[in-house]
Write an enzyme that holds these catalytic residues in place. Sequence first.
Site, PDB file in Angstrom:
ATOM      1  N   GLU A  50       0.829  -1.210   0.000  1.00  0.00           N
ATOM      2  CA  GLU A  50       0.000   0.000   0.000  1.00  0.00           C
ATOM      3  C   GLU A  50       0.864   1.260   0.000  1.00  0.00           C
ATOM      4  O   GLU A  50       0.525   2.244  -0.642  1.00  0.00           O
ATOM      5  CB  GLU A  50      -0.964   0.009   1.192  1.00  0.00           C
ATOM      6  CG  GLU A  50      -2.080  -1.018   1.097  1.00  0.00           C
ATOM      7  CD  GLU A  50      -2.995  -0.825  -0.120  1.00  0.00           C
ATOM      8  OE1 GLU A  50      -3.000   0.266  -0.709  1.00  0.00           O
ATOM      9  OE2 GLU A  50      -3.671  -1.792  -0.505  1.00  0.00           O
ATOM     10  N   TYR A 133      -5.857   5.895   5.356  1.00  0.00           N
ATOM     11  CA  TYR A 133      -6.053   4.957   4.244  1.00  0.00           C
ATOM     12  C   TYR A 133      -5.280   3.644   4.481  1.00  0.00           C
ATOM     13  O   TYR A 133      -5.842   2.551   4.411  1.00  0.00           O
ATOM     14  CB  TYR A 133      -5.613   5.583   2.907  1.00  0.00           C
ATOM     15  CG  TYR A 133      -5.547   4.548   1.823  1.00  0.00           C
ATOM     16  CD1 TYR A 133      -6.707   4.065   1.243  1.00  0.00           C
ATOM     17  CD2 TYR A 133      -4.323   3.995   1.428  1.00  0.00           C
ATOM     18  CE1 TYR A 133      -6.666   3.062   0.283  1.00  0.00           C
ATOM     19  CE2 TYR A 133      -4.267   2.999   0.472  1.00  0.00           C
ATOM     20  CZ  TYR A 133      -5.445   2.538  -0.093  1.00  0.00           C
ATOM     21  OH  TYR A 133      -5.393   1.538  -1.025  1.00  0.00           O
ATOM     22  N   ASP A 151      -8.944   6.248  -0.672  1.00  0.00           N
ATOM     23  CA  ASP A 151      -7.899   7.034  -1.342  1.00  0.00           C
ATOM     24  C   ASP A 151      -8.542   7.795  -2.508  1.00  0.00           C
ATOM     25  O   ASP A 151      -9.783   7.847  -2.615  1.00  0.00           O
ATOM     26  CB  ASP A 151      -6.758   6.118  -1.809  1.00  0.00           C
ATOM     27  CG  ASP A 151      -7.198   5.151  -2.890  1.00  0.00           C
ATOM     28  OD1 ASP A 151      -8.406   5.104  -3.217  1.00  0.00           O
ATOM     29  OD2 ASP A 151      -6.342   4.436  -3.437  1.00  0.00           O
TER      30      ASP A 151
END
Length: 374
Positions: A50, A133, A151
């Site tokens: 991520e 996030y 996001d």
Amino acid sequence: MTCYTLGAWKNINKIKIENIQKHLNLWYEKNHRKLPWRETNNPYYIWISEVMLQQTRVDTVIPYFLNFINKFPNIESLAYAHEEEVLKMWEGLGYYSRAKNLHRGAKVIVEDFNGNMPDTLEEIKKIPGIGPYTAGAILSIAYGKRAAAVDGNVMRVFSRLFYIKEDIAESKTRKEMEKIGGHVVSPQNPSFFNQGLMELGALICTPTSPKCIACPLFLECSAKSLGVQETLPIKKKKPKVKTVEVEMAIVYKKKKLLIMKRSTQGLLANLWAVPATERELNFENGKSIRLELEENYGMKVTEGKFQFEKKHIFTHLKWKMKIYFFKLIEESPIDDPEIKWILHDEIEKYVFPTAFMKILKEIESIKADEVCKL
Ligand code: SF4
């Protein structure tokens, strides 16, 4: 068809939410791309992927991700690595503060959480570099917790799905979108739901020409039913990117090239580079960096010979780089491990940011012998 304003997300129809959850999870299960970080619920892999995927395309991330987890297979190995090694694995990916935060984060997890990634929002937020996030992605994908992961892609999908006409560049819109995410995330399978939203944003609900005909949420989409999907999301234009000229010095002592570590503060902090100075536009030919080398490092060099020009774009800034070659005439002894003379073959031992790698690649074709004729 309802147009939701900020704060009115609680009014989203319950049946609509259930349909979205059901259709999205089914679609994700059948259609998702088999990416290396998707076939696991290892929180460390999800965290690394991520962070790498922020501002970077999937195709670019795949080899970096595989090399990174090969070199640092778990949180402990990352925590105990030297920062230089971590940055080396990040070289070329850009936004180096992400790598530095991952490294700091791994140390915090080892020191404060016994090497285990926390599984609550309260604790995970204490880790450097993990924002809402990434926290939501780790909690939902690794631990199956009902957490939102919102996001830019997900905000675009929400803007269209719920016909939200607020500016997604505003932080208050982002915060409200996170509340929407928390409200609509599937309780049965939050992992598939969040990954489904990410995948839908990447493959179907794209910024331009969304492929509504192939979308599993077609029947639930407010913007599509009104035919306004291409007008959303609303995003106000960013201020114009500032351009600065950067004078760079390629200085040779016989066949060796001068490199130095950048300052610990500011842009590209603590990374290796050739001497460089930001200048106002239209500065005088090669004179400034030459003076700096003499005044700051006691190095006398030949007149600079202009070689070429290159551009590099950061998020907020454009560098117009002007490259000058110099030959060392005289130097005062300097005992500083952050200033080195290296052979071209040794370049790969050091971590150079992309802007400087572009320059070093270009000068590799020019033999040091020829430069010494300067
Ligand atoms: S129907 Fe179209 S606009 Fe709506 S979510 Fe799907 S792809 Fe996006």
